[in-house]
Design an enzyme around this catalytic site. Structure first.
Site, short mmCIF file in Angstrom:
data_model
loop_
_atom_site.label_atom_id
_atom_site.label_comp_id
_atom_site.label_asym_id
_atom_site.label_seq_id
_atom_site.Cartn_x
_atom_site.Cartn_y
_atom_site.Cartn_z
N CYS A 2 0.85 -1.18 0.00
CA CYS A 2 0.00 0.00 0.00
C CYS A 2 0.89 1.23 0.00
O CYS A 2 2.08 1.14 0.24
CB CYS A 2 -0.86 0.04 1.27
SG CYS A 2 -1.82 -1.45 1.50
N ARG A 27 1.81 1.88 -5.85
CA ARG A 27 2.02 0.91 -4.78
C ARG A 27 0.77 0.07 -4.49
O ARG A 27 0.82 -0.88 -3.73
CB ARG A 27 2.44 1.62 -3.49
CG ARG A 27 3.74 2.36 -3.61
CD ARG A 27 4.06 3.02 -2.30
NE ARG A 27 4.26 2.03 -1.26
CZ ARG A 27 5.43 1.46 -0.98
NH1 ARG A 27 6.49 1.78 -1.67
NH2 ARG A 27 5.53 0.58 -0.02
N TRP A 75 -3.46 -2.10 -1.67
CA TRP A 75 -3.32 -3.33 -2.45
C TRP A 75 -3.62 -4.43 -1.45
O TRP A 75 -2.84 -4.70 -0.54
CB TRP A 75 -1.89 -3.44 -2.97
CG TRP A 75 -1.64 -4.58 -3.89
CD1 TRP A 75 -2.07 -4.72 -5.18
CD2 TRP A 75 -0.86 -5.74 -3.62
NE1 TRP A 75 -1.61 -5.90 -5.70
CE2 TRP A 75 -0.86 -6.55 -4.78
CE3 TRP A 75 -0.15 -6.20 -2.50
CZ2 TRP A 75 -0.19 -7.77 -4.86
CZ3 TRP A 75 0.51 -7.41 -2.59
CH2 TRP A 75 0.49 -8.18 -3.77
N ASN A 101 0.77 0.24 5.86
CA ASN A 101 1.32 -0.57 4.77
C ASN A 101 2.07 -1.73 5.40
O ASN A 101 2.90 -1.52 6.27
CB ASN A 101 2.28 0.29 3.94
CG ASN A 101 3.10 -0.54 2.98
OD1 ASN A 101 2.62 -1.55 2.45
ND2 ASN A 101 4.34 -0.15 2.75
N GLY A 102 1.75 -2.95 4.98
CA GLY A 102 2.43 -4.12 5.54
C GLY A 102 1.43 -5.16 6.01
O GLY A 102 0.27 -5.14 5.59
N GLU A 480 12.77 -12.18 -19.98
CA GLU A 480 12.30 -10.83 -19.63
C GLU A 480 11.22 -10.37 -20.63
O GLU A 480 10.24 -9.74 -20.24
CB GLU A 480 13.49 -9.85 -19.58
CG GLU A 480 13.13 -8.41 -19.26
CD GLU A 480 12.43 -8.19 -17.93
OE1 GLU A 480 12.33 -9.12 -17.13
OE2 GLU A 480 11.94 -7.07 -17.71
N LYS A 484 7.52 -9.29 -19.43
CA LYS A 484 6.99 -7.95 -19.72
C LYS A 484 5.64 -8.06 -20.42
O LYS A 484 4.68 -7.38 -20.08
CB LYS A 484 7.97 -7.22 -20.61
CG LYS A 484 8.67 -5.99 -20.33
CD LYS A 484 8.90 -5.30 -19.08
CE LYS A 484 8.68 -5.89 -17.76
NZ LYS A 484 9.72 -5.72 -16.78
N GLU A 487 2.82 -9.54 -18.02
CA GLU A 487 2.41 -8.77 -16.86
C GLU A 487 1.59 -7.54 -17.21
O GLU A 487 0.78 -7.09 -16.40
CB GLU A 487 3.60 -8.39 -15.98
CG GLU A 487 4.52 -7.34 -16.55
CD GLU A 487 5.66 -6.98 -15.61
OE1 GLU A 487 5.47 -6.96 -14.39
OE2 GLU A 487 6.76 -6.69 -16.12
N HIS A 503 12.12 -30.51 -25.85
CA HIS A 503 11.87 -31.32 -24.66
C HIS A 503 10.46 -31.09 -24.11
O HIS A 503 10.20 -31.39 -22.94
CB HIS A 503 12.94 -31.03 -23.60
CG HIS A 503 14.31 -31.33 -24.11
ND1 HIS A 503 14.78 -32.62 -24.26
CD2 HIS A 503 15.29 -30.52 -24.60
CE1 HIS A 503 16.00 -32.58 -24.78
NE2 HIS A 503 16.33 -31.32 -25.00
N LYS A 602 4.19 -2.28 -7.23
CA LYS A 602 5.56 -1.91 -7.58
C LYS A 602 6.61 -2.59 -6.70
O LYS A 602 7.59 -3.11 -7.18
CB LYS A 602 5.72 -0.40 -7.50
CG LYS A 602 7.07 0.11 -7.96
CD LYS A 602 7.23 -0.04 -9.44
CE LYS A 602 8.61 0.32 -9.91
NZ LYS A 602 8.86 -0.21 -11.26
C1 F6R Z 1 8.43 -6.86 -13.37
C2 F6R Z 1 8.78 -6.37 -12.05
C3 F6R Z 1 8.97 -7.36 -10.96
C4 F6R Z 1 10.16 -6.95 -10.09
C5 F6R Z 1 10.23 -7.86 -8.86
C6 F6R Z 1 11.44 -7.57 -8.01
O1 F6R Z 1 8.34 -5.81 -14.28
O2 F6R Z 1 8.91 -5.21 -11.84
O3 F6R Z 1 9.14 -8.64 -11.46
O4 F6R Z 1 11.31 -7.03 -10.84
O5 F6R Z 1 9.08 -7.71 -8.09
O6 F6R Z 1 11.43 -6.25 -7.58
P1 F6R Z 1 12.72 -5.53 -7.03
O7 F6R Z 1 13.68 -5.40 -8.14
O8 F6R Z 1 12.23 -4.22 -6.51
O9 F6R Z 1 13.27 -6.41 -5.94
#
Ligand code: F6R
Length: 607
Positions: A2, A27, A75, A101-102, A480, A484, A487, A503, A602
C-alpha cells in the site's frame, strides 16, 4: 502493499492529500481513502477503486482547508477490496485514525483480546487492530500510545496515525516497511516513499526499522520503540518533482523506456577511468572477490533476469561460478555460504521481502552482501555491506523498465570489475567498455524504431499465446520479454532456452502460437537458426529480434526488428528497449493501462 501519506501544516487542502496519494498509486490501487482533521472533527472518506473514484466521492470537500490529514492507497492483503476494508481505519470513539502498509501477523490474537475488552470491529483487515490498540493505551500522549501499541504488533508495517485531540500532529512508525518524512517551513509530511514529498521539500529523513516519528506543524521528533530519543538525520534527494511526472508521454512506462539512455549515462558516470572500472564501494571486498570460487546472486522477477545476464557474463570471462537463485526459493534453502562468501542482492526497490530475507539468511552465515538497488535509504541498503546505486530516478510504472536497464549496466560494470580484479581481462574488456560507453547513443537509435514496433504490436495483439526463445545471452532476454508481455497485456507468454523446445514446449506451437526469437548473429546463431526452422515447420509465426548485419534471419522470420551490431555480451542490453516497447504497445493497443497492471504492485514488501 500500500501507499501511505500524512501531511500537517499551513494552507493545506484535502486536494493536497489526494495529489500526494496519486504519486503513490503505483504501490496499490484497489481502494483509497483519506482522514483529515478540521474544526476538531475527524472526517473519513474511503472507497473501493482508484484515487479517481475517491476524488469523485470527496467532490466539493476537495477544496476544504485542513490542519492535518492521512491518506492511503491499498493493495489488498487481508479482506477483499471494498469500502469497509479500505483505509483509514479508526477506533471505537472515532477519534483515532490509522493508515498502514504491511501485514500484522498476530492480528487475530490481538483482535480477540480487544473484542474481549469491548472493542467493536467493522472490517476484515489486519490493520483495524492498530487504532483499537492505540485507543487502549491512549492517556493524553499520542506518541506514547502508538509506541505501546507497536510493541504488541508482529509483522511488518509503516503506519501514520492522527487523533482529534492533537489537531496538528501525525505519528508514524516503521518496522519492515518503508517510511520517509520530509519537512519544509510550512509543511511536515510522511509517506511510503519520497515522491509525494518532493512538492514540499528535498530534505527527507528515511526512518529506520524500530523508529517512531512525531510530526507537528513546527517540530519533528524521532524516538526508538524503547522510547529513547533518536537523532534526525535529513538527507537531500536530487529527484525533482517533475521527474515523477509523465512529461507528456501517454504512460509512465513509455516515458521511462525513453529515459533509458540518460539512465545509462547516470550509471556510467564516474565509473570508468582509462578502461578501468571504478567501484570504490567494493574496495573492502576486493580480496574476497579475487579469492571467490562462487558468487551467489539473489533476486526476484525482472531483477532475476538481470542477474542471469550477470551470470553469463562473469562465467564467460572469469573462472568464477555464479549461482543465481530466485529469492523466494533461496530463503528456504540450506544456504551453503561461509564467512568468505559474497552474495549480490539485486532489487530495484530494495524493499522486496523475499530478497531481504535471503540477505538476512546469508548474513547469518557470515556472508558479505553487495546490494544493487535504485532506492537510496531502502531497507536493503541498510542491511548490506556495500551498495551499488543505480541512480535511475523514480520508476512509477509498475513494470520495471529503466531500472532493469540500469541494473544490467551496473551488473556489466560489476562483472568487468571482477574480471579486471581476477584475471585482468583488459584487452577484451576495454573493447566492451568502449562499446558500453556508446550504448546510450545506440539506445536513442533503437527507440527511433518505436513506430515500427507499434505496427507489429497491432499485428500481433490478438494472439492469446507467445513463446519467447533465446540461447546464451539471448535466454535472459527471452525470459524478460515474456514477463513484460504477460504482466501488462495479460497475454500468456513463456520464455525458454531455445534448445529446450524439443523437450516439451514445441508441442504447443502452431499457427495460433507465435514465437518471438531473440536471434542476434552471435556464437550460437547457427543453433538458434535451427530452432527457428523447427518452429516454422510447426506453422508458428516468427517475430525475430536480430542485428543489422544478420540478413539471414530475413528468410526465416515473418517479421523482424533490427538493432545495431554489437559484441554478443551487449545484446541483452541493446535488445531490451525493443522487448519492452513491444509489450507496452500491445498493452496500449488492447486498451489496457500498462502503468497499473492488475494484481501487481511496484514493490513486493510481503511474502
Ligand atoms: C516486473 C517487475 C517485478 C520486479 C520484482 C522484483 O516488471 O517489476 O518482477 O522485478 O518484483 O522487484 P525488485 O527489483 O524491486 O526487488
Amino acid at each position: 502493499m500500500c501507499g501511505i501519506v500524512g501531511l500537517t501544516g499551513e494552507q493545506l487542502k484535502v486536494t493536497d492529500l489526494i495529489e500526494a496519494l496519486e504519486r503513490l498509486e503505483y504501490r496499490g490501487y484497489d481502494s483509497a481513502g483519506v482522514a483529515y482533521l478540521k474544526d476538531s472533527k475527524l472526517n473519513i472518506t474511503k472507497s473501493r477503486g482508484k484515487v479517481e473514484v475517491l476524488k469523485n466521492h470527496l467532490g466539493e470537500n476537495l477544496d476544504q482547508t485542513i490542519q492535518t490529514g492521512i491518506a492511503h492507497t491499498r493493495w489488498a492483503t487481508h479482506g477483499e477490496p471494498n469500502d469497509v476494508n479500505a483505509h483509514p481505519h479508526f477506533d471505537c470513539s472515532c477519534k483515532i485514525s490509522v493508515v498502514h502498509n504491511g501485514i500484522i501477523e498476530n492480528y487475530r490474537a490481538l483482535k480477540i483480546r480487544l473484542q474481549e475488552l469491548g472493542h467493536k470491529f467493522l472490517s476484515q483487515t489486519d490493520t483495524e487492530v492498530i487504532p483499537h490498540l492505540i485507543e487502549e493505551y491512549y492517556n493524553g500522549d499520542l506518541l506514547e500510545a502508538v509506541r505501546k501499541a507497536v510493541l504488541k504488533l508482529e509483522g511488518s508495517y509503516a503506519i501514520a496515525v492522527v487523533h482529534v485531540d492533537h489537531p496538528d500532529i501525525i505519528v508514524g512508525a516503521r518496522k519492515g516497511s518503508p517510511l520517509v518524512a520530509g519537512m519544509s517551513d510550512s509543511v511536515k509530511a510522511i509517506a511510503s516513499d519520497v515522491t509525494p514529498l518532493l512538492k514540499f521539500t528535498k530534505e527527507v529523513i528515511f526512518l529506520q526499522d524500530g523508529e517512531l516519528i512525531e510530526l507537528s506543524a513546527n517540530a519533528l521528533k524521532i524516538v526508538g520503540f524503547d522510547g529513547t530519543t533518536h537523532k534526525c538525520q535529513p538527507v537531500t534527494v536530487n529527484w525533482s518533482y517533475e521527474d515523477a511526472q509523465k512529461s507528456g508521454f501517454k504512460h509512465f512506462m513509455l516515458k521511462e523506456i525513453f529515459e533509458e539512455p540518460s539512465c545509462i549515462v547516470s550509471v556510467l558516470t564516474g565509473r570508468i577511468k582509462n578502461d578501468r572500472i571504478v567501484l570504490e564501494e567494493l574496495e573492502p571486498f576486493e580480496k574476497m572477490l579475487i579469492d571467490s570460487k562462487t558468487i551467489k546472486v539473489v533476486a526476484c522477477g525482472t531483477s532475476y533476469h538481470a542477474a542471469l545476464v550477470f551470470k553469463y557474463l562473469l562465467e564467460n570471462t572469469t573462472p568464477i561460478t555464479v549461482d543465481v537463485d530466485v529469492s523466494s526459493e533461496f530463503r528456504y534453502k540450506r544456504p551453503h555460504l561461509k564467512p568468505d562468501s559474497i552474495v549480490v542482492a539485486v532489487s530495484q526497490s530494495g524493499e522486496t521481502a523475499d530478497t531481504l530475507e535471503s540477505v538476512r539468511l546469508a548474513k547469518r552465515c557470515g556472508a558479505k552482501i553487495v546490494a544493487v538497488t535504485n532506492v537510496v535509504g531502502s531497507t536493503l541498503t541498510r542491511e548490506s555491506d556495500c551498495v551499488l546505486y543505480l541512480n535511475a530516478g523514480p520508476e512509477i510504472g509498475v513494470a520495471a523498465t529503466k531500472s532493469y536497464v540500469a541494473q544490467l549496466v551496473m551488473l556489466y560494470l560489476l562483472a568487468f570489475k571482477i574480471g579486471q580484479l581476477v584475471n585482468d581481462f583488459v584487452p577484451q574488456s576495454s573493447q566492451l567498455i568502449d562499446k558500453l560507453m556508446r550504448i546510450p547513443e545506440i539506445f536513442e537509435n533503437s527507440l527511433k524504431s518505436s513506430d515500427k514496433i507499434r505496427e507489429l504490436a497491432t499485428k500481433y495483439k490478438e494472439y492469446k499465446h507467445f513463446m519467447y526463445i533465446g540461447r546464451g545471452y539471448g535466454y535472459p532476454t527471452a525470459l524478460e520479454g515474456a514477463l513484460k508481455l504477460k504482466e501488462i497485456s495479460y497475454i500468456h507468454a513463456t520464455g525458454y532456452p531455445a534448445g529446450e523446445l524439443k523437450h516439451g514446449p514445441i508441442a504447443m506451437l502452431g499457427p495460433e502460437f507465435p514465437v518471438f526469437a531473440i536471434a542476434p548473429n552471435d556464437s550460437l546463431f547457427s543453433k538458434m537458426k535451427s530452432n527457428i526452422i523447427e518452429c516454422r515447420s510447426r506453422n508458428a509465426k516468427i517475430l525475430a529480434l536480430t542485428n543489422h548485419d544478420n540478413q539471414e534471419v530475413t528468410e526465416l522470420a515473418d517479421d523482424i526488428v533490427f538493432v545495431n551490431n554489437s559484441e554478443e555480451e551487449l545484446y541483452p542490453l541493446l535488445m531490451t528497449p525493443i522487448i519492452q516497447l513491444f509489450a507496452y504497445f500491445v498493452a496500449d493497443e488492447l486498451g489496457l493501462d500498462p502503468d497499473k497492471p492488475r494484481n501487481l504492485a511496484k514493490s513486493v514488501t510481503v511474502e
